[in-house]
Design a protein around this motif. Structure first.
Motif, PDB file in Angstrom:
ATOM      1  N   THR A  61       0.861  -1.177   0.000  1.00 32.07           N
ATOM      2  CA  THR A  61       0.000   0.000   0.000  1.00 32.07           C
ATOM      3  C   THR A  61       0.904   1.234   0.000  1.00 32.07           C
ATOM      4  O   THR A  61       2.104   1.108  -0.194  1.00 32.07           O
ATOM      5  N   THR A  62       0.311   2.387   0.206  1.00 33.05           N
ATOM      6  CA  THR A  62       1.139   3.601   0.232  1.00 33.05           C
ATOM      7  C   THR A  62       0.860   4.391   1.513  1.00 33.05           C
ATOM      8  O   THR A  62      -0.138   4.178   2.192  1.00 33.05           O
ATOM      9  N   ARG A  63       1.757   5.317   1.786  1.00 30.98           N
ATOM     10  CA  ARG A  63       1.609   6.183   2.952  1.00 30.98           C
ATOM     11  C   ARG A  63       0.302   6.984   2.885  1.00 30.98           C
ATOM     12  O   ARG A  63      -0.372   7.180   3.895  1.00 30.98           O
ATOM     13  N   CYS A  64      -0.055   7.414   1.667  1.00 28.03           N
ATOM     14  CA  CYS A  64      -1.283   8.201   1.496  1.00 28.03           C
ATOM     15  C   CYS A  64      -2.522   7.397   1.892  1.00 28.03           C
ATOM     16  O   CYS A  64      -3.430   7.926   2.528  1.00 28.03           O
ATOM     17  N   VAL A  65      -2.544   6.124   1.512  1.00 28.22           N
ATOM     18  CA  VAL A  65      -3.674   5.261   1.868  1.00 28.22           C
ATOM     19  C   VAL A  65      -3.771   5.133   3.385  1.00 28.22           C
ATOM     20  O   VAL A  65      -4.859   5.255   3.978  1.00 28.22           O
ATOM     21  N   HIS A  90       6.894   3.461  -1.833  1.00 24.56           N
ATOM     22  CA  HIS A  90       7.201   4.886  -1.953  1.00 24.56           C
ATOM     23  C   HIS A  90       6.320   5.552  -3.012  1.00 24.56           C
ATOM     24  O   HIS A  90       6.216   5.067  -4.126  1.00 24.56           O
ATOM     25  N   CYS A  91       5.657   6.636  -2.641  1.00 26.48           N
ATOM     26  CA  CYS A  91       4.890   7.410  -3.618  1.00 26.48           C
ATOM     27  C   CYS A  91       5.481   8.819  -3.683  1.00 26.48           C
ATOM     28  O   CYS A  91       6.360   9.165  -2.894  1.00 26.48           O
ATOM     29  N   SER A  92       4.985   9.609  -4.609  1.00 26.31           N
ATOM     30  CA  SER A  92       5.594  10.930  -4.826  1.00 26.31           C
ATOM     31  C   SER A  92       4.965  12.024  -3.950  1.00 26.31           C
ATOM     32  O   SER A  92       5.214  13.201  -4.149  1.00 26.31           O
ATOM     33  N   HIS A  93       4.148  11.600  -2.963  1.00 24.13           N
ATOM     34  CA  HIS A  93       3.433  12.597  -2.148  1.00 24.13           C
ATOM     35  C   HIS A  93       3.967  12.665  -0.725  1.00 24.13           C
ATOM     36  O   HIS A  93       3.201  12.746   0.231  1.00 24.13           O
ATOM     37  N   PHE A  94       5.282  12.601  -0.591  1.00 19.13           N
ATOM     38  CA  PHE A  94       5.875  12.521   0.743  1.00 19.13           C
ATOM     39  C   PHE A  94       5.539  13.752   1.590  1.00 19.13           C
ATOM     40  O   PHE A  94       5.172  13.629   2.758  1.00 19.13           O
ATOM     41  N   PRO A  97       0.401  14.543   1.516  1.00 19.53           N
ATOM     42  CA  PRO A  97      -0.368  13.347   1.176  1.00 19.53           C
ATOM     43  C   PRO A  97      -1.653  13.691   0.396  1.00 19.53           C
ATOM     44  O   PRO A  97      -2.288  14.711   0.651  1.00 19.53           O
ATOM     45  N   VAL A  98      -1.983  12.807  -0.550  1.00 17.35           N
ATOM     46  CA  VAL A  98      -3.213  12.982  -1.332  1.00 17.35           C
ATOM     47  C   VAL A  98      -4.180  11.867  -0.944  1.00 17.35           C
ATOM     48  O   VAL A  98      -3.862  11.024  -0.102  1.00 17.35           O
ATOM     49  N   SER A  99      -5.358  11.859  -1.558  1.00 15.42           N
ATOM     50  CA  SER A  99      -6.329  10.804  -1.239  1.00 15.42           C
ATOM     51  C   SER A  99      -5.800   9.452  -1.719  1.00 15.42           C
ATOM     52  O   SER A  99      -4.969   9.384  -2.637  1.00 15.42           O
ATOM     53  N   THR A 102      -6.256   8.827  -5.497  1.00 10.34           N
ATOM     54  CA  THR A 102      -5.341   9.624  -6.337  1.00 10.34           C
ATOM     55  C   THR A 102      -3.942   9.028  -6.283  1.00 10.34           C
ATOM     56  O   THR A 102      -3.251   8.933  -7.299  1.00 10.34           O
ATOM     57  N   CYS A 103      -3.548   8.601  -5.069  1.00 15.49           N
ATOM     58  CA  CYS A 103      -2.211   8.046  -4.893  1.00 15.49           C
ATOM     59  C   CYS A 103      -2.058   6.731  -5.661  1.00 15.49           C
ATOM     60  O   CYS A 103      -1.093   6.556  -6.392  1.00 15.49           O
ATOM     61  N   LEU A 104      -3.029   5.826  -5.513  1.00 13.47           N
ATOM     62  CA  LEU A 104      -2.930   4.532  -6.199  1.00 13.47           C
ATOM     63  C   LEU A 104      -2.923   4.709  -7.715  1.00 13.47           C
ATOM     64  O   LEU A 104      -2.239   3.994  -8.429  1.00 13.47           O
TER      65      LEU A 104
END
Ligand SMILES: [Zn+2]
Length: 252
Positions: A61-65, A90-94, A97-99, A102-104
């Motif tokens: 999963t991601t940090r945003c989730v 790792h996602c680009s919203h460090f 954070p986005v929803s 949007t992150c996935l």
């Protein structure tokens, strides 16, 4: 019922493996809605998914989730506990954070280079995922996990590849690798370089010997040894090798 479900999954997995280069361990990106549905339907994702997809599976999963699940509070506490056990990719919203959706969606940008599956119950996200090619979609329906059939976009992309005779990226790589192995590309260049090196030193060493008359007696024997070694290593070069030492001997 169960057998046909498994058969469909196997066929769909074959589609993604062959056309988009998916391989084990399968990377599955899960969002909060999927975790919540798994909890409600008492589905053990970690136990069921590898058997269903037919191979080792990496749940992530991601940090945003996770941030989104935290912000939603008590109602999604159970889902958050499930999601927390997954690998965090790792996602680009460090910084901001986005929803989760949007992150996935951002994680599969650019032809899904990391070969992610997307597991979600969010219909809006699913619709957006289906518009892209090569992203397998997982959802829960009637107490079971289902791998969606390839989307129209995926089918169209494969169709385009076949009609235009385009080669998928992962196959291009293996083709170039095979070419190198078979000696169709780089080995030829290497051989040419080696030939130049062999032809070069001999005339130069001849010139030095001429200048130093006192060492003439000792040097020719050493050069002969070197020439012999080279001759043994490269059988095709023997004709070129013989001519030059021959001229050396004549001079000495
Ligand atoms: Zn993110």
């Amino acid at each position: 019922m169960k057998i046909t479900r498994q058969k469909h999954a196997k066929r769909n997995m074959g589609f993604y493996k062959y056309n988009f280069g998916f391989r084990e361990p399968f990377q599955v990106l899960l969002d909060g809605t999927f975790c919540q549905a798994a909890l409600r339907n008492k589905i053990q994702i970690r136990e069921q998914l590898p058997g269903y997809l037919g191979g080792a599976t990496q749940l992530c999963t991601t940090r945003c989730v996770l941030k989104e699940l935290e912000s939603l509070g008590k109602e999604l506490y159970g889902a958050k506990l499930i999601a927390q056990r997954f690998q965090v990719r790792h996602c680009s919203h460090f910084k901001s954070p986005v929803s989760g959706s949007t992150c996935l969606l951002s994680m599969t940008e650019g032809d899904n280079p990391h070969h992610y599956f997307t597991a979600t119950q969010d219909q809006t996200l699913a619709t957006k995922i289906k518009k892209r090619a090569g992203i397998p979609l997982l959802f829960i329906i009637q107490n079971t996990i289902v791998l969606d059939k390839p989307s129209a976009a995926s089918l169209a992309s494969v169709q385009a590849m076949q009609t235009n005779k385009l080669i998928p990226e992962h196959q291009k790589e293996s083709i170039s690798r095979l070419k190198e192995e078979q000696g169709l590309v780089k080995p030829l260049e290497a051989k040419k370089r080696k030939r130049k090196r062999i032809a070069g030193p001999n005339p130069l060493s001849c010139l030095k010997k001429k200048k130093k008359k006192g060492q003439e007696a000792t040097q020719p024997t050493t050069t002969k040894k070197k020439v012999n070694r080279k001759r043994n290593k490269r059988k095709p070069e023997t004709t070129a090798g013989i001519v030059q030492p021959g001229s050396q001997n004549a001079e000495a």
